[in-house]
Every structure is written in C-alpha cells, then in structure tokens.
Scaffold this motif. Structure first.
Motif, short mmCIF file in Angstrom:
data_model
loop_
_atom_site.label_atom_id
_atom_site.label_comp_id
_atom_site.label_asym_id
_atom_site.label_seq_id
_atom_site.Cartn_x
_atom_site.Cartn_y
_atom_site.Cartn_z
N ASP A 367 0.77 -0.93 -0.12
CA ASP A 367 0.51 0.22 -0.03
C ASP A 367 1.19 1.05 -0.24
O ASP A 367 1.39 1.48 1.42
CB ASP A 367 -1.04 0.26 1.20
CG ASP A 367 -1.97 1.35 1.05
OD1 ASP A 367 -1.88 1.75 -0.04
OD2 ASP A 367 -2.79 1.08 2.08
N SER A 369 1.98 5.38 -0.36
CA SER A 369 0.58 6.40 0.01
C SER A 369 1.40 7.72 0.28
O SER A 369 2.78 7.52 0.46
CB SER A 369 -0.47 6.33 1.26
OG SER A 369 0.15 6.21 2.20
N GLN A 376 -2.92 12.53 5.73
CA GLN A 376 -2.62 10.70 4.62
C GLN A 376 -3.31 11.36 2.64
O GLN A 376 -4.52 12.12 3.21
CB GLN A 376 -2.80 9.46 4.93
CG GLN A 376 -2.24 8.69 3.84
CD GLN A 376 -2.62 6.79 4.22
OE1 GLN A 376 -2.32 6.60 5.81
NE2 GLN A 376 -3.00 6.06 3.72
N SER A 379 -3.87 7.30 -1.95
CA SER A 379 -3.06 5.53 -1.78
C SER A 379 -3.84 4.19 -3.01
O SER A 379 -4.21 4.53 -3.66
CB SER A 379 -4.21 5.03 -0.42
OG SER A 379 -4.12 3.22 -0.31
N LYS A 381 -2.68 0.93 -4.68
CA LYS A 381 -2.07 -0.52 -3.91
C LYS A 381 -1.70 -1.60 -5.08
O LYS A 381 -2.26 -1.38 -5.77
CB LYS A 381 -3.40 -0.89 -3.24
CG LYS A 381 -4.56 -0.67 -1.78
CD LYS A 381 -5.64 -1.61 -1.37
CE LYS A 381 -6.08 -0.90 0.05
NZ LYS A 381 -5.20 -1.62 1.05
#
Length: 746
Positions: A367, A369, A376, A379, A381
């Motif tokens: 992941d 980010s 944050q 993201s 993946k």
C-alpha cells in the motif's frame, strides 16, 4: 668325525642356497616405474615393495609353481604365475589403473559442494554458515563471502557473476523453491525463509550447472535436507528479536520421525535501542511455523515431507523528494507464504529413483501513500498472488564406480494474479515442461566428463528450447586438477513484468568456465576464469507511475536485450597452518555490461562491482569453550543511474539523466559462540550463547540513489542500520551435541 663335519657343511650350504633364490623385476604403468607396489608370493610372507623407479627384489626359500601378486590401492591387482628353482627369477608387471570413486577426479568447474566431503571442492556446511560473522545464520548471506557472488544489500537474491538476483534459482531436494526470500518493500532486502539447520549440505553452482536443473541464467543453489535425527530432542531460542521453539521425535524403531516449530520475531525493541537509518512506522515483524515427517519403508524407500507457513508485515516512511507536493511517502506491507515439499528416494537393483513435488503460495500486499501536513493523501495498492507447483523425477543407473547415466522430466506450473489500483490486472499462467538426460563418464582416475542436455517448453511463450551442457576434468598431478565447463541456459522473462501483451521468447546465456584447483588435507586453492554471453534479455517500458514513490509499474516490451560478463576468481581456504584456526580468502574481478530492462544502451549493471574481496577467520578456544569469528568484505563502488523517459516523435525513449559511482563498500563483522556445557559428561542440555556485531566499525555504506521526477533531488539508499548487535541463546534438550561442536570446531 671329519665325515660328519663335511656332511654338516654340505647340508648347511645346500639349505643356504635353497633359501637364497632371488626374485626381482620392475613394475610399470604406461612405461613408467611405479613405487610403493606390494609384491608378494601368494599365501606366503615373502615379498618386497617397489622403489620409486618401480624396481623390486627379494629372496625366498619356496620352490615349485607359485603365484606372484602385485597390489597397489590405485591399480588393479595383478597375479603372475612363476616357477621357482635354483636360479634367479626375473618378472616384470604392467599395471592397469584401479577406477576408484574417492581417487577419481571430479568435475568441479563453477560449483562448490558441501554434501559429500570425499568429493567436495570447498565445504560450506551449516556449521560454517552459523559461524561466519556477518552472515546472520542465512545460507545466501554466507555465500556472499565466496567468489562470484556480489554484495548487494538493497534487494534479495543471489547476484552471480554479473547476473541479477532473479537469474539464480534455489532447490530443495531437487524441487524448485519459489519465493525463497520473505516479502519486503523497495530498498530493503528480504531474508531467507528457511532455517539453515534444516539442510545437511548444499551444492552451489556459479555457472555451468547440471542439466537436471534449469530456468536460471546465472547459477543454482541445491539444498539437501536432513534425514532422520539421531534421537528425539526439544529446542528453544530466545533473543531481543525473536522467540522460537521446536521438537523432533524419533520413532522407537528409528525408522520414522516427525517434528514442528513455531517462531515470532519483532524488530521494535532493537529499533528503540539503535539509531536506525530507516524510519519504520511499523517495525518488521513475522510469525512462522513448520512441520516435518520422515520415514523409511520396509523395501528401503525414504519419504521426506516439509511444510512451512510464514507471514510478515512492516511500514516505512521516507522523506519526500517532491516537497512541494507532499512531506512523506509511506509504504505498508502485508505478506504471507506457505511452502510444502515431498520427496521420495529408493533403489531398485542398479537403479536409483528420486522423485519430488513442491507447492507454494505467496501473497504480497503493498500500500503506497503520501502525507502532507500530517494528513494522508491518497493510496495506491499493489496486490500480488501466486500459486506454484513443481514436480520432478530422476532415474539414475550406475555404470561403474565413477560413471552413471540419469534422466527424467520436470513440470513447473505458475499461476499469478496482479491488481494495481484496479488499473492494471493480470492473470498470468504458464506450464514449463522439461526433459533432461545426463551422463557421468569416468575414463580413468585422471580424466572424467559430464555430458547433458535439457529441453523445455513454455505454454505461455508457446516456444521450446534445447540446452546442451558439457564439463571435463583432468588431474594434472597428485593434488592439482583442472576443469572446463560449457553450457547453454534458458530462462523465461520474469513474470512480474508481464503485465500486458508482448511477443516474448526465452532469455539465453552461454557459460564458458575454466578452473585450476589444488586440494590437500586441510587446504584448498582454487582459480577460475569465466565468460558469459547473454542474448534475448528482457526490455521493459513504463506502464504507470506510482504516486509519491518515484516508481513505475513496468511491463515487458521485447527480448532485444543482450550483454556479457567475464572475470577471474581466486579462493584459498586453510584449516591446517594455524592450530584451531580456519580461514578463507576470496577475490573476484568482474567486467560486465548489458543492455536490458530500461537501460537505453549497454551499461555496466548497477548491481555489479568490479572488485570484491572477502576474508573469513574462525578460531575455537576449547579452554574458554568459545569460538571467535571475524569477517571482512570490500567491494569497489558500483555504478548508479538515474534513467528517465522522454517523448521522441510520439514514442517513449529512455535516457541516462544522471550517473556516477557509489563509494566503496566496507564491512568488518565479529561474532562469538559460547558453549557452557562443553565437556560436561552425560549432559542432556546443549546451550549456545551467541553475540554478533555486524559492521563493527560503523562504515556508512550506500547501495544506490533515488531521484525526484525532474532529477533535481536525490536520496541515498542505505542499510536500515549501520551497525547491528545481536545476542541470543539456543538450547537443545535431549541431545548432547558437545562432540559435534568439537568435531565441527564451532
């Protein structure tokens, strides 16, 4: 009175003449005199030993028809009928060489074997690995102290003679181990998943390896698992990093055994103690367990099963190379893996059957980010799942003591799924079918050969290949041998880069290896020269940029890559000169260039160092019950590149934006092993206390550089920690390993 005296003199003279019949001659081999040959009259004590020129002479009182016998360990016994009367007998004999498995020269070009001490070239046993300072008890780390293996700290794998870490393969009892290393994040190397004590020996080939193995452009490591234990035992290990326990139970009839272990590791405490270079927002941690059973059948067959499960996780924060966009980049990992290996071995008359199968499943969940003002921001993946099945069977027939013929087939099935932020998905499947044949030919104790061929077919590529292999060995003198090896090796393009349609073929390498070796009791000197030619290497193109990580998902484009690697290697090991001291020195010179992956031209690979020098020394002091170990590695600075893309007439082109050389690598390591129970009679508890310090001088080594999108900023790729200290205790109950420790000079 005079008559009696005359009779006595006559009798003594007759007896003396009877006892003094002389038998003499010469013993030769290929018209050269042979010394140390025992020459005797059969069923008597009369005889002699030849001198250095092959001459012999002795006297006997025997008469009549007799048999003269000539014997020497290295030659076939010769018997010659003779008739002994009163005159001298002259007999010459021509010997024929005795073909002997121990005396026969062994093909060793490119390989280092530790599974059979009688035929090994250089030993790297489990004890060697555990007592090599800086190896951290890992097989692959210990191999970096041997010639031909590069010291690459930022990623896992065996980097052999100018090859990448993925161009070497590792096998257990003949079956391929997929995903030998633990899952990790970019810039941090994964560790060995398998405990060193699981294996009783290994054969490491840095080139020119057997036709029984394939799909490796550079080299292969063949691991041989342990058989039945000597007796039941319980083991326990503890340190600030890990906690583990296990047992082995041996059946009453000693025809079967089973065992299991469980372990947990966490680097959090050490992160609090030491000044880590890497900012782990979640310290690396893992859980692992294994199960094994082994049993002998009534017909002499032997089954071995080993199963393992492990899971690991970590999270890393790094300062941004794009500060105008974000402050930190983050990557989180969740990984899990399971591996199962079943093997069977049995003799059927003159035939030996070896069959094995393995299955592994691996999942890596990454992941990516970014973080801006502690918030944050996004993201990405990247999820990989893989299922791997390997089946292999080998049938071998001994022709004589040093010659054999073997053949078999292998199936290797791969099924992988990738999901990249729902933008890229793939379902990759391939079945590689292989057939192989190989023969060991022992022409004499001075000359032997290994000839083999391997054929493969890939269902994904829709193509086949045939790879011949040849090796020769010749004994130059008593302790000196020379070997030559040649082979063609094929490997599928790495599946991680096959993310879209592409017309691909096998990658190919050719190996030429020449070796000279001198081996005496306790000493080994080895010189090796090699040349490797690469063809049809993989070229890639960028598919999509991973936000905030300055990395791209790359996909296979074509097989237009090529390259070469050539070099010289020296290895010296000495256990004899100094009391209780075992040391070795290895040196490698490597000249390599290749155009592959995203290289815009032929370049020196960024994982290849021109000069590498390693020294390892070990001393055991019985009075102190302690073993002291030290190692040092030097590697000339590797090249680094900042490779970027530009649009040329609507086509994506790579170019080198920045390049340079890293600082030279230096690391001095130290460890000691203390055995408090050593010498205690009838001790059923065996304890080893361990202290090791990696990079004791704190050298600030650099593995490479990451660059910003525009190339204006960079950050060094460095080890997670400069100097690391490990302390631990390993305790075994039920088995007294004291004598083993003494014999192996722990």
């Amino acid at each position: 009175m005079k008559t009696k005296l005359l009779f006595l003199i006559t009798f003594l003279s007759f007896a003396l003449n009877f006892a003094q019949t002389r038998i003499s001659g010469k013993v030769t081999y290929k018209n050269r005199g042979v010394g140390e040959v025992n020459v005797t009259l059969k069923n008597t004590y009369d005889g002699a030993t030849t001198d250095s020129n092959g001459n012999f002479s002795f006297e006997t009182s025997e008469k009549g028809s007799r048999v003269l016998v000539f014997t020497h360990p290295k030659y076939i016994d010769v018997e010659k009928p003779i008739v002994i009367e009163n005159q001298e007998v002259s007999v010459n004999a021509e010997l024929k060489e005795q073909i002997n498995e121990i005396d026969a020269v062994v093909v060793s070009a490119g390989s280092i074997e530790a599974s059979d001490k009688k035929r090994s070239t250089t030993l790297l046993t489990p004890i060697d690995i555990y007592t090599t300072a800086g190896a951290e008890g890992q097989i692959t780390s210990a191999l970096t102290y041997l010639p031909g293996v590069q010291k690459v700290g930022e990623t896992e794998g065996l980097f052999i003679r100018g090859g990448t870490g993925t161009e070497s393969k590792i096998f257990m009892d003949g079956s391929l181990i997929n995903n030998y290393f633990s899952n990790s994040v970019p810039g941090i190397a994964g560790r060995d998943r398998f405990n060193t004590s699981l294996f009783k020996g290994n054969v490491f080939s840095s080139g020119g390896y057997s036709a029984l193995y394939g799909q490796a452009l550079s080299g292969a490591l063949m691991l041989e698992s342990v058989d039945l234990p000597d007796q039941s035992s319980y083991d326990f290990g503890v340190s600030p990093i890990f906690l583990n326990a296990g047992f082995q139970r041996l059946g009453d009839n000693k025809n079967y055994s089973y065992g299991a272990s469980l372990g947990y590791s966490n680097l959090k405490l050490m992160q609090e103690i030491f000044n880590f270079n890497t900012n782990f927002s979640e310290a690396p941690q893992s859980v692992n367990s294994d199960l094994n059973f082994r049993f002998k059948t009534k017909s002499g067959g032997f089954f071995k099963y080993y199963g393992k499960y492990d899971s690991n996780r970590m999270a890393v924060e790094t300062p941004s190379l794009e500060p105008e966009n974000y402050d930190q980049s983050l990557v989180k990992l969740k990984g899990k893996n399971t591996y199962h290996n079943l093997s069977f071995k049995q003799k059927f008359g003159k035939y030996l059957l070896n069959a094995g199968a393995s299955y592994s499943y691996n999942q890596s969940d990454l992941d990516f980010s970014t973080q801006k003002d502690e918030i944050q921001t996004g993201s990405t993946k990247l999820l990989n799942d893989g299922n791997y099945i390997n089946f292999k069977t080998v049938l071998e027939r001994k022709i004589n003591k040093i010659s054999a013929l073997r053949g078999g087939f292998e199936l290797n099935s791969t099924s992988e799924k990738l999901n990249f932020n729902d933008f890229v998905t793939k379902n990759y499947k391939d079945l590689i079918s292989s057939a192989f044949a190989e023969t060991d030919l022992g022409f004499s104790n001075q000359l032997s050969a290994k000839i083999g061929v391997r054929a493969e077919h890939s269902s994904y590529l829709g193509k086949s290949n045939i790879a011949p292999r040849l090796a020769l060995a010749y004994r130059l003198a008593k302790d000196w041998t020379t070997s030559f090896a040649y082979g063609i090796f094929y490997q599928n393009p790495e599946s991680r880069y096959i993310n879209g349609p592409a017309n691909l073929d096998f990658q190919k390498s050719q190996h030429y290896i020449f070796q000279v070796q001198r081996t005496t009791e306790g000493r080994s000197l080895r010189f090796e020269a090699f040349y490797k030619k690469y063809d049809d290497l993989l070229k890639v193109k960028n598919l999509q940029y991973i936000d905030g990580q300055n990395q791209f998902v790359q996909t296979a484009d074509n097989n237009s890559g090529f390259g070469y690697a050539k070099g010289l290697e020296l290895f010296w090991r000495d256990k004899k000169t100094f009391d209780n001291i075992d040391y070795w020195i290895s040196y490698s010179f490597l000249d390599s260039k290749r155009d592959f992956m995203n290289y815009p031209m032929s370049l020196k690979p960024n994982f290849a160092s021109e000069h590498t020098l390693s020294a390892v020394a070990k001393r055991f002091v019985p009075e102190w019950k302690t073993g002291f170990n030290i190692s040092y590695t030097y590697a000339k600075g590797r090249p680094y590149y900042d490779i970027a893309t530009q649009d040329v007439n609507g086509e994506q082109k790579y170019f080198v934006r920045h390049e340079g050389k890293l600082k030279d690598y230096n690391a001095l390591n130290f460890s000691l092993n203390y055995l408090p129970n050593l010498g205690k009679k009838d001790s059923k508890t065996f304890t080893v206390l361990v202290l090791s310090v990696t990079n004791i001088l704190g050298s600030k080594n650099v593995y490479g550089y990451n660059f910003s999108m525009d190339g204006s900023r960079s950050s060094a790729v460095i080890p997670p920690v400069n100097t690391f200290v490990f302390v631990g205790a390993f305790i075994s109950f039920g088995v007294d390993k004291t004598q083993d420790a003494i014999n192996n000079n722990l």
